[in-house]
Design a protein around this motif. Structure first.
Motif, mmCIF file in Angstrom:
data_model
loop_
_atom_site.group_PDB
_atom_site.id
_atom_site.type_symbol
_atom_site.label_atom_id
_atom_site.label_comp_id
_atom_site.label_asym_id
_atom_site.label_seq_id
_atom_site.Cartn_x
_atom_site.Cartn_y
_atom_site.Cartn_z
ATOM 1 N N SER A 173 0.659 -1.489 0.289
ATOM 2 C CA SER A 173 -0.012 0.153 0.451
ATOM 3 C C SER A 173 0.732 1.491 -0.231
ATOM 4 O O SER A 173 0.178 2.698 -0.437
ATOM 5 C CB SER A 173 -1.143 0.577 1.218
ATOM 6 O OG SER A 173 -0.065 0.295 2.350
ATOM 7 N N ASP A 174 1.827 0.902 0.183
ATOM 8 C CA ASP A 174 2.906 2.997 0.396
ATOM 9 C C ASP A 174 2.781 2.718 -1.023
ATOM 10 O O ASP A 174 3.414 4.369 -0.769
ATOM 11 C CB ASP A 174 4.646 2.256 1.198
ATOM 12 C CG ASP A 174 4.376 1.454 2.188
ATOM 13 O OD1 ASP A 174 3.129 2.048 2.911
ATOM 14 O OD2 ASP A 174 5.181 0.546 3.070
ATOM 15 N N SER A 175 3.211 2.211 -1.588
ATOM 16 C CA SER A 175 3.633 2.727 -2.966
ATOM 17 C C SER A 175 2.292 3.628 -3.922
ATOM 18 O O SER A 175 2.144 4.019 -4.018
ATOM 19 C CB SER A 175 3.452 2.024 -4.537
ATOM 20 O OG SER A 175 2.699 0.265 -4.252
ATOM 21 N N VAL A 176 1.230 3.032 -3.543
ATOM 22 C CA VAL A 176 0.090 3.572 -3.572
ATOM 23 C C VAL A 176 -0.180 4.985 -3.271
ATOM 24 O O VAL A 176 -0.317 5.751 -3.555
ATOM 25 C CB VAL A 176 -1.485 3.091 -3.677
ATOM 26 C CG1 VAL A 176 -3.005 3.125 -4.030
ATOM 27 C CG2 VAL A 176 -1.607 1.272 -4.094
ATOM 28 N N LYS A 177 -0.062 5.138 -1.670
ATOM 29 C CA LYS A 177 -0.091 5.980 -0.883
ATOM 30 C C LYS A 177 0.841 7.351 -1.640
ATOM 31 O O LYS A 177 0.646 8.711 -1.769
ATOM 32 C CB LYS A 177 0.476 5.954 0.561
ATOM 33 C CG LYS A 177 -0.726 5.038 1.213
ATOM 34 C CD LYS A 177 -0.647 4.436 2.219
ATOM 35 C CE LYS A 177 -1.526 4.107 3.205
ATOM 36 N NZ LYS A 177 -1.128 3.258 5.022
ATOM 37 N N HIS A 178 2.120 6.698 -1.792
ATOM 38 C CA HIS A 178 3.060 7.974 -2.326
ATOM 39 C C HIS A 178 2.651 8.495 -3.618
ATOM 40 O O HIS A 178 3.017 9.672 -3.614
ATOM 41 C CB HIS A 178 4.234 7.085 -2.431
ATOM 42 C CG HIS A 178 5.137 7.713 -3.025
ATOM 43 N ND1 HIS A 178 5.885 9.006 -2.552
ATOM 44 C CD2 HIS A 178 6.327 7.469 -3.890
ATOM 45 C CE1 HIS A 178 6.919 9.641 -3.122
ATOM 46 N NE2 HIS A 178 7.237 9.238 -4.194
ATOM 47 N N LEU A 179 2.484 7.556 -4.603
ATOM 48 C CA LEU A 179 1.865 8.259 -5.606
ATOM 49 C C LEU A 179 0.169 8.975 -5.094
ATOM 50 O O LEU A 179 0.553 9.866 -5.987
ATOM 51 C CB LEU A 179 1.272 6.871 -6.884
ATOM 52 C CG LEU A 179 0.307 7.685 -7.988
ATOM 53 C CD1 LEU A 179 1.809 8.419 -8.726
ATOM 54 C CD2 LEU A 179 0.056 6.378 -9.279
ATOM 55 N N LYS A 180 -0.340 8.779 -4.583
ATOM 56 C CA LYS A 180 -1.352 9.645 -4.472
ATOM 57 C C LYS A 180 -1.298 10.627 -3.607
ATOM 58 O O LYS A 180 -1.906 11.961 -4.029
ATOM 59 C CB LYS A 180 -2.238 8.714 -3.377
ATOM 60 C CG LYS A 180 -3.639 8.082 -4.053
ATOM 61 C CD LYS A 180 -4.442 7.009 -2.963
ATOM 62 C CE LYS A 180 -5.486 7.898 -3.231
ATOM 63 N NZ LYS A 180 -6.277 7.116 -2.412
ATOM 64 N N ASN A 181 -0.624 10.794 -3.213
ATOM 65 C CA ASN A 181 0.188 12.373 -2.328
ATOM 66 C C ASN A 181 1.232 12.909 -3.062
ATOM 67 O O ASN A 181 0.919 13.865 -3.636
ATOM 68 C CB ASN A 181 1.471 11.743 -0.954
ATOM 69 C CG ASN A 181 0.804 11.473 0.255
ATOM 70 O OD1 ASN A 181 -0.260 11.578 -0.181
ATOM 71 N ND2 ASN A 181 1.608 10.436 1.097
ATOM 72 N N TYR A 182 1.940 12.593 -4.738
ATOM 73 C CA TYR A 182 1.952 13.346 -5.471
ATOM 74 C C TYR A 182 1.100 13.963 -5.889
ATOM 75 O O TYR A 182 2.068 15.028 -6.724
ATOM 76 C CB TYR A 182 2.691 12.433 -6.154
ATOM 77 C CG TYR A 182 4.578 12.665 -7.452
ATOM 78 C CD1 TYR A 182 5.094 13.387 -7.222
ATOM 79 C CD2 TYR A 182 3.414 12.682 -8.473
ATOM 80 C CE1 TYR A 182 5.100 14.504 -8.778
ATOM 81 C CE2 TYR A 182 3.930 13.088 -9.310
ATOM 82 C CZ TYR A 182 5.330 14.009 -9.862
ATOM 83 O OH TYR A 182 5.724 14.268 -10.584
ATOM 84 N N ALA A 230 -5.143 0.252 -8.375
ATOM 85 C CA ALA A 230 -3.310 -0.326 -7.794
ATOM 86 C C ALA A 230 -4.432 -2.278 -8.568
ATOM 87 O O ALA A 230 -5.459 -2.315 -8.331
ATOM 88 C CB ALA A 230 -3.319 -0.400 -6.815
ATOM 89 N N LYS A 231 -3.030 -2.525 -9.843
ATOM 90 C CA LYS A 231 -3.154 -3.789 -10.114
ATOM 91 C C LYS A 231 -2.636 -5.025 -9.532
ATOM 92 O O LYS A 231 -1.732 -4.908 -9.309
ATOM 93 C CB LYS A 231 -2.759 -3.504 -11.640
ATOM 94 C CG LYS A 231 -3.064 -2.454 -12.811
ATOM 95 C CD LYS A 231 -1.884 -2.330 -13.634
ATOM 96 C CE LYS A 231 -1.887 -3.648 -14.945
ATOM 97 N NZ LYS A 231 -0.816 -3.372 -16.399
ATOM 98 N N ILE A 232 -3.829 -5.537 -9.372
ATOM 99 C CA ILE A 232 -3.514 -6.499 -8.732
ATOM 100 C C ILE A 232 -2.635 -8.142 -9.734
ATOM 101 O O ILE A 232 -3.619 -8.443 -10.264
ATOM 102 C CB ILE A 232 -4.751 -7.726 -7.545
ATOM 103 C CG1 ILE A 232 -5.424 -6.324 -6.315
ATOM 104 C CG2 ILE A 232 -4.483 -8.074 -7.045
ATOM 105 C CD1 ILE A 232 -4.317 -6.198 -5.772
ATOM 106 N N GLU A 233 -1.571 -8.802 -10.078
ATOM 107 C CA GLU A 233 -0.853 -9.235 -11.543
ATOM 108 C C GLU A 233 0.161 -10.041 -10.005
ATOM 109 O O GLU A 233 1.111 -10.712 -10.406
ATOM 110 C CB GLU A 233 -0.848 -8.281 -12.175
ATOM 111 C CG GLU A 233 0.357 -7.498 -11.569
ATOM 112 C CD GLU A 233 0.205 -6.537 -12.723
ATOM 113 O OE1 GLU A 233 -0.092 -6.973 -14.077
ATOM 114 O OE2 GLU A 233 0.417 -5.207 -12.667
ATOM 115 N N ILE A 260 -3.665 -2.877 0.215
ATOM 116 C CA ILE A 260 -3.700 -2.189 -1.307
ATOM 117 C C ILE A 260 -5.131 -1.711 -1.502
ATOM 118 O O ILE A 260 -5.408 -1.079 -1.627
ATOM 119 C CB ILE A 260 -3.239 -3.236 -2.255
ATOM 120 C CG1 ILE A 260 -1.871 -3.144 -1.601
ATOM 121 C CG2 ILE A 260 -3.285 -2.177 -3.360
ATOM 122 C CD1 ILE A 260 -1.024 -5.067 -2.807
ATOM 123 N N VAL A 261 -6.750 -2.122 -1.211
ATOM 124 C CA VAL A 261 -7.642 -1.660 -1.573
ATOM 125 C C VAL A 261 -8.000 -0.429 -1.253
ATOM 126 O O VAL A 261 -8.759 0.279 -1.729
ATOM 127 C CB VAL A 261 -8.046 -2.735 -1.565
ATOM 128 C CG1 VAL A 261 -10.002 -2.270 -1.885
ATOM 129 C CG2 VAL A 261 -8.436 -3.882 -2.293
#
Length: 582
Positions: free
Chosen positions: A298-307, A320-323, A334-335
């Protein structure tokens, strides 16, 4: 009253148990079978004559030009997109398709004419895969879509899909696919060289072979071809083909040992330098969604949203793509961090046993519904239609199952991007989803999930309970539609989460919200001017829709709102109203 000349159109209509098109004597597994021919639908079918699957409204010849001008003006005031308006006129409220459709844009469908055909065919979101084509090509497509929205009255959102950090082939010695013969020996190397070498594959990451042993299996694109590692020299691998097949450009590599995926930590960032440049490009072009590839936490998602929040005043949603195995192990986190989820079954099928894909797909959809996040089911829905004009029956059954599980959206990949039959594939998704939605409603097969409480503050909990109760009331009272007045789309999404029978019309004065709701099941978003006076908003929108002829005397709508309360309407956000059209 509408006349349907093609039985495929019945799939989206309102068909009761006494419908003349329904042969109740002919049932398969307890389900009624639709008869073909000419069928006359009930009073809710307010459209004109329709042939086949159409998005545009067919207007009677005698309709005056003055009325056409008035309707065009009303569409501008109401913010109705031409496809939703056409579907409502043609099929009535309950006949409107609930499942949203995403199309990947590629060389086969990038012209203005082809994009317009996809929009007319029901495309809600256009996806651009940043793995392919150049920056100017993507810019041209985005601007064509915006032009169609502005000039033709569509409401198509734009999504970019990042390439992500992954181990893939840079070059395999051919400009396109290459045939891999049984027993042939290939060299897999991270060495950088110009041109191409016979039977030599260049990987994009120097550490691609770390932890790999002689005897391991190397699989191309989840099974397109297979090799056995017969020798390891430094970081290079000599491999013998054991499963001949096709080697596609930029193919993905995975390694297996004793029937299990070799799990390794490459220490690659989720977003590469190229991804960040693509994201900057997307922000500058005003895209609506970013699908983030190979999310493992989830950290990478939060980082992009903050950016994104620091770079753009526009709210860009992050999916987020679940793969991967890692993403499944941290699914709930992540969700919760994301604005939505894409079930990327192609790459996911490389990392988990094939037989687990159906149950994993259903679990992901259920988690997304509980946490109120839209979910897209993607990859290989109608793969055969890349080449053939009709799908396999198994593919149609797969699409139907995703609709039955209440996925918010279905996505075409190669079928639309490079396929020969992209528009036909889209019509298959549209027909199949409409038919399954009708069957589910007629047979009362709605899947009720235990409601997971999301709200923490009292106002949020009140809003959540109101939407839960509103959906239940709408079903029990049999209202024609649900109207929700929203600035950020939150209550519209809470209503969608409950999967009510009537369609949800979300009135908003925020174009970002309107485009974001394009991924919410059952929601038609309309851009209107909203005031602080809730009753004035309700009266204005109902009167405008009445003037279009889409609401009749005796129709009933259920009204909820999350518009900020004022002194004039202090309890507006805590109310549920049922309005009967006089």
């Amino acid at each position: 009253m509408a006349v349907v000349r093609d039985s495929s159109l019945i799939s989206g209509g309102i068909i009761g148990k006494n419908h003349p098109c329904l042969d109740l004597k002919n049932r398969v597994l307890g389900r009624p079978v639709f008869a073909g021919g000419i069928c006359f639908n009930g009073r809710k079918m307010k459209g004109k004559i329709g042939v086949g699957v159409r998005a545009a409204v067919q207007v009677n010849v005698e309709e005056s030009k003055g009325l056409q001008r008035e309707l065009k003006g009303l569409r501008g005031v109401l913010g109705f997109d031409v496809v939703s308006e056409g579907e409502l006129r043609e099929k009535g409220f309950l006949g409107m398709r609930k499942t949203k459709l995403v199309c990947t844009i590629g060389p086969a469908c990038c012209s203005l004419e082809d994009l317009e055909k996809l929009a007319l065919g029901g495309m809600n979101v256009a996806r651009l895969n940043m793995c392919h084509n150049g920056r100017e090509w993507h810019r041209d497509v985005i601007r064509k879509i915006k032009r169609l929205n502005e000039e033709k009255g569509f409401c198509v959102s734009v999504m970019i899909d990042t390439e992500g950090s992954q181990i893939h082939v840079v070059d395999h010695g051919a400009p396109s696919s290459v045939k891999v013969e049984d027993g042939s020996i290939w060299l897999f190397t991270a060495e950088k060289f110009a041109g191409s070498r016979p039977f030599t594959v260049q990987a994009n990451y120097e550490g691609f072979s770390e932890g790999i042993e002689v005897g391991d299996e190397l699989v191309i694109d989840g099974g397109m071809a297979g090799f056995e590692v017969i020798e390891k020299i430094g970081s290079d691998l000599h491999c013998k083909c054991t499963d001949p097949g096709l080697f596609l450009p930029r193919a993905k590599l995975s390694f297996w040992r004793d029937g299990k995926l070799v799990g390794r930590n490459y220490e690659l960032p989720t977003l590469s330098a190229k991804d960040w440049a693509d994201i900057e490009f997307g922000v500058s072009e005003g895209i609506d969604f970013i699908a983030m590839s190979f999310v493992n936490d989830s950290d990478s998602v939060k980082h992009l949203k903050n950016y994104l929040s620091s770079k753009s005043s526009k709210s860009i949603r992050v999916l987020a793509k679940i793969e991967s195995l890692e993403s499944l192990q941290k699914l709930r986190d992540i969700v919760e961090a994301s604005d939505g989820i894409m079930v990327a079954r192609g790459d996911l099928g490389v990392e988990i046993p094939l037989e687990q894909i159906p149950s994993v797909q259903e679990e992901i959809i259920n988690v997304c519904r509980q946490l109120n996040k839209p979910v897209i089911v993607a990859s290989q829905l109608l793969e055969s239609m890349v080449e053939y004009p009709t799908p396999t029956r198994a593919e149609v059954a797969d699409v139907s199952e995703a609709v039955r599980q209440y996925a918010d959206a279905l996505m075409l990949s190669g079928e639309s991007a490079i396929g020969l039959n992209g528009q036909k594939a889209l019509s298959v998704l549209r027909m199949t989803s409409s038919r399954m939605e009708t069957w589910g409603r007629e047979e009362s097969q709605q899947t009720l999930l235990p409601q997971h409480q999301l709200g923490v503050s009292l106002p949020d909990r009140i809003a959540e309970q109101i939407c839960n109760c509103a959906a239940e009331m709408a079903n029990k009272l049999g209202v024609d539609a649900i109207f929700v007045y929203t600035k950020h789309g939150h209550m519209a999404s809470l209503l969608s989460r409950n999967r009510p029978n009537p369609p949800i019309f979300a009135f908003t004065n925020n174009d970002n919200t309107r485009k974001a709701l394009n991924l919410q099941w059952g929601v038609t978003s309309l851009l209107v001017d909203l005031s602080d006076d809730m009753e004035a908003n309700i009266s204005k929108t109902i009167n405008l829709i009445k003037r279009t002829g889409m609401l009749e005397q005796g129709d009933a709508v259920l009204v909820v709102s999350d518009v900020t309360p004022t002194l004039a309407t202090p309890m507006a956000f805590q109310s549920i109203q049922v309005k009967t059209i006089a």
